[in-house]
Scaffold this active site. Sequence first.
Site, PDB file in Angstrom:
ATOM      1  N   ASP A   3     -11.537 -22.528   7.152  1.00 24.92           N
ATOM      2  CA  ASP A   3     -10.105 -22.311   6.921  1.00 24.92           C
ATOM      3  C   ASP A   3      -9.402 -23.583   6.430  1.00 24.92           C
ATOM      4  O   ASP A   3      -8.491 -23.510   5.612  1.00 24.92           O
ATOM      5  CB  ASP A   3      -9.469 -21.831   8.244  1.00 24.92           C
ATOM      6  CG  ASP A   3      -8.000 -21.469   8.096  1.00 24.92           C
ATOM      7  OD1 ASP A   3      -7.645 -20.867   7.064  1.00 24.92           O
ATOM      8  OD2 ASP A   3      -7.207 -21.778   9.004  1.00 24.92           O
ATOM      9  N   HIS A  61      -8.418 -27.653   2.222  1.00 23.98           N
ATOM     10  CA  HIS A  61      -7.328 -28.635   2.333  1.00 23.98           C
ATOM     11  C   HIS A  61      -7.841 -30.067   2.575  1.00 23.98           C
ATOM     12  O   HIS A  61      -7.463 -31.002   1.883  1.00 23.98           O
ATOM     13  CB  HIS A  61      -6.374 -28.282   3.472  1.00 23.98           C
ATOM     14  CG  HIS A  61      -5.764 -26.911   3.363  1.00 23.98           C
ATOM     15  ND1 HIS A  61      -5.413 -26.357   2.167  1.00 23.98           N
ATOM     16  CD2 HIS A  61      -5.435 -25.986   4.305  1.00 23.98           C
ATOM     17  CE1 HIS A  61      -4.885 -25.144   2.381  1.00 23.98           C
ATOM     18  NE2 HIS A  61      -4.904 -24.898   3.665  1.00 23.98           N
ATOM     19  N   ARG A  93       0.830  -1.203   0.000  1.00 25.23           N
ATOM     20  CA  ARG A  93       0.000   0.000   0.000  1.00 25.23           C
ATOM     21  C   ARG A  93       0.870   1.261   0.000  1.00 25.23           C
ATOM     22  O   ARG A  93       0.657   2.182  -0.741  1.00 25.23           O
ATOM     23  CB  ARG A  93      -0.936  -0.016   1.207  1.00 25.23           C
ATOM     24  CG  ARG A  93      -2.323   0.390   0.818  1.00 25.23           C
ATOM     25  CD  ARG A  93      -3.297   0.233   1.948  1.00 25.23           C
ATOM     26  NE  ARG A  93      -3.484  -1.171   2.329  1.00 25.23           N
ATOM     27  CZ  ARG A  93      -4.018  -1.556   3.478  1.00 25.23           C
ATOM     28  NH1 ARG A  93      -4.379  -0.681   4.379  1.00 25.23           N
ATOM     29  NH2 ARG A  93      -4.186  -2.830   3.741  1.00 25.23           N
ATOM     30  N   LYS A  97      -7.390 -19.475  -1.071  1.00 26.59           N
ATOM     31  CA  LYS A  97      -8.561 -19.985  -0.357  1.00 26.59           C
ATOM     32  C   LYS A  97      -8.647 -19.303   1.002  1.00 26.59           C
ATOM     33  O   LYS A  97      -7.654 -18.730   1.425  1.00 26.59           O
ATOM     34  CB  LYS A  97      -8.478 -21.497  -0.175  1.00 26.59           C
ATOM     35  CG  LYS A  97      -7.167 -22.067   0.326  1.00 26.59           C
ATOM     36  CD  LYS A  97      -6.668 -21.863   1.704  1.00 26.59           C
ATOM     37  CE  LYS A  97      -7.534 -21.935   2.889  1.00 26.59           C
ATOM     38  NZ  LYS A  97      -6.798 -21.643   4.151  1.00 26.59           N
ATOM     39  N   LYS A 136       2.107 -29.997  -2.072  1.00 29.73           N
ATOM     40  CA  LYS A 136       3.046 -30.756  -1.227  1.00 29.73           C
ATOM     41  C   LYS A 136       3.477 -32.010  -1.986  1.00 29.73           C
ATOM     42  O   LYS A 136       2.654 -32.684  -2.595  1.00 29.73           O
ATOM     43  CB  LYS A 136       2.399 -31.092   0.116  1.00 29.73           C
ATOM     44  CG  LYS A 136       2.162 -29.836   0.954  1.00 29.73           C
ATOM     45  CD  LYS A 136       1.693 -30.154   2.351  1.00 29.73           C
ATOM     46  CE  LYS A 136       1.226 -28.891   3.070  1.00 29.73           C
ATOM     47  NZ  LYS A 136       2.166 -28.298   3.991  1.00 29.73           N
ATOM     48  N   GLU A 148      -2.239 -28.949  14.202  1.00 30.18           N
ATOM     49  CA  GLU A 148      -1.252 -27.860  14.279  1.00 30.18           C
ATOM     50  C   GLU A 148      -1.016 -27.522  15.744  1.00 30.18           C
ATOM     51  O   GLU A 148      -1.910 -27.702  16.579  1.00 30.18           O
ATOM     52  CB  GLU A 148      -1.797 -26.615  13.580  1.00 30.18           C
ATOM     53  CG  GLU A 148      -2.065 -26.803  12.111  1.00 30.18           C
ATOM     54  CD  GLU A 148      -2.434 -25.478  11.459  1.00 30.18           C
ATOM     55  OE1 GLU A 148      -1.541 -24.781  11.004  1.00 30.18           O
ATOM     56  OE2 GLU A 148      -3.631 -25.150  11.442  1.00 30.18           O
ATOM     57  N   LYS A 182      -6.165 -26.442  15.893  1.00 32.28           N
ATOM     58  CA  LYS A 182      -5.041 -25.618  16.337  1.00 32.28           C
ATOM     59  C   LYS A 182      -4.687 -26.033  17.763  1.00 32.28           C
ATOM     60  O   LYS A 182      -5.529 -26.569  18.486  1.00 32.28           O
ATOM     61  CB  LYS A 182      -5.435 -24.137  16.353  1.00 32.28           C
ATOM     62  CG  LYS A 182      -5.879 -23.597  15.001  1.00 32.28           C
ATOM     63  CD  LYS A 182      -4.734 -22.988  14.239  1.00 32.28           C
ATOM     64  CE  LYS A 182      -5.186 -22.348  12.940  1.00 32.28           C
ATOM     65  NZ  LYS A 182      -4.168 -22.324  11.914  1.00 32.28           N
TER      66      LYS A 182
HETATM   67  C1  BG6 Z   1      -3.540 -22.273   5.811  1.00 35.32           C
HETATM   68  C2  BG6 Z   1      -4.475 -21.915   6.927  1.00 35.32           C
HETATM   69  O1  BG6 Z   1      -4.249 -22.446   4.610  1.00 35.32           O
HETATM   70  O2  BG6 Z   1      -2.856 -23.471   6.116  1.00 35.32           O
HETATM   71  C3  BG6 Z   1      -3.717 -21.800   8.247  1.00 35.32           C
HETATM   72  O3  BG6 Z   1      -5.103 -20.680   6.631  1.00 35.32           O
HETATM   73  C4  BG6 Z   1      -2.900 -23.038   8.503  1.00 35.32           C
HETATM   74  O4  BG6 Z   1      -4.612 -21.568   9.336  1.00 35.32           O
HETATM   75  C5  BG6 Z   1      -2.062 -23.395   7.289  1.00 35.32           C
HETATM   76  O5  BG6 Z   1      -2.072 -22.795   9.638  1.00 35.32           O
HETATM   77  C6  BG6 Z   1      -1.388 -24.740   7.469  1.00 35.32           C
HETATM   78  O6  BG6 Z   1      -0.499 -24.958   6.413  1.00 35.32           O
HETATM   79  P1  BG6 Z   1       0.757 -25.916   6.607  1.00 35.32           P
HETATM   80  O7  BG6 Z   1       1.317 -26.086   5.237  1.00 35.32           O
HETATM   81  O8  BG6 Z   1       1.678 -25.221   7.560  1.00 35.32           O
HETATM   82  O9  BG6 Z   1       0.214 -27.174   7.190  1.00 35.32           O
END
Ligand code: BG6
Length: 486
Positions: free
Chosen positions: A233, A238, A45, A146, A180, A214, A336
């Site tokens: 998310d 995913h 920006r 996404k 991946k 995570e 998480k």
């Molecule tokens: C993202 C999510 O798409 O993927 C995040 O928005 C998440 O919340 C992340 O932490 C995880 O990606 P990776 O590759 O670290 O497993």
Amino acid sequence: MLNPFDIVIFGGGGDLSIRKLLPAMYRAYQEGNLPEGSRIVPTVRELANKEEFIEKVNQGLQEHLGQGEYNQQDWKTFSQFIEPLAINVTQVDDGWKALKALLESDAPDKSRVFYLSLPPAVYGSCSEVLAQMNLITPTSRVVVEKPIGYCGESAEVINAKVAEYFDEQQIFRIDHYLGKETVQNLMALRFSNVIFENLWDAKTIDNIQISISETVGLETRAGFYDKAGALRDMVQNHLLQLLCLVAMESPNKLSANSIRTEKLKVLESLRPLVNEDVDENVIRGQYVPGELDGTVVPGYLEELGSASHTETFVAIRANIDNWRWSGVPFYLRTGKRMKKRCAEIIVEYKPVSHNVYQKNVGNIEPNRLIIRLQPEESIQLTLMSKRLDSLDMQLEPVTLNLDLSKDSANTFHSDAYKRLMLDAAANNPALFIHRNEVKQAWAWIDPIIEKWEKEGTPSLYRAGTWGPESADELLAQKGHKWFNVG
Ligand code: BG6
């Protein structure tokens, strides 16, 4: 080798760009995959001076690249590819004129990638300015992140708006999980080995688990995350994409169309979860304070600083109503602040039909194929075998292990964003998502969200655990158990 390309990263100073996109381009450069004459144009920006921004990229690389990847000499050459610009992404300004001059200083058929690392709500208006400025050439592509929208309807509005300016084949909807290496290996494993493909259906497979756990919490994304939650998310994109790759039929060939057609059929065969099905098959959780790796970490509400019912954990028992998968539960899980960071797909086979061994020789455990995406990339197959240290017949589980991180050449860094950004530059959409897939994935997710919005609250789980107890009960109902790493 790719031809030179220009990649414009809108939102180039943001978290995703600094943590993932620019390190990905640096890796491409180190591996010799960033052709001379290419340009990387992060837009921000405000830009007080270019040097300051380039130094921010430098710091970001040092922080986010793996050990031994960064070196001053490579940085020096790589930094010459970077041309930052200040732009208001939704309105024509001087920055746009500078961008136009820069892009048009090279051949008109040079490949252009516009990476919108921006909130989805502005994908449409940014595309509109790109069109207004006459920057969309036949060799231009737009990459969008996404989750697209917050529900099926909002996704359609965004997709329709972007489609006013770009053809579907120019729109690259990214899901970095598809980049991946192990995910691509999943296809290689399935479609180039007769032993797996012949044992890939309800006759031999008992259940399939797809889990992405995570250890991180809210990080710096409260604004986005609290509105989205884990279902939007992680699951809408995913997890459903991984499910598609595990469950789809063999594509006729490896073209984007063939692969997407097969993935779409899986999404269409997902049994809808509506009203009470949601209570029976979906668990939503939220973490409270707990201990992770010996450190006490705050709960979600403490991190957020306000009340919220947003889920930080989801577990789902899904069913695919087609000939191949009838009766096989697919368990999806993500959260998480869980005990370990791990992403894996576990294919659990049925027990042998008749056990010829006595109980005292050891239990026969089911065969499992474990496809691990992270923290390390590996493919393992657990089998039963005779113990070698005993004259008696004693059985034990053993593991065949294909460690992909060890086997790859030293110079190659598995990096999903690198692969996908280079695919976009090379105009290869096979690992990107078609509009119809987005639509179908939302069609399955929307009723779950609707039900949650009407009633109920998330089950609580302590940070540093594998999620709420109800997620274990979900599997126990069918005699199954989560396969937790470590
Ligand atoms: C993202 C999510 O798409 O993927 C995040 O928005 C998440 O919340 C992340 O932490 C995880 O990606 P990776 O590759 O670290 O497993």
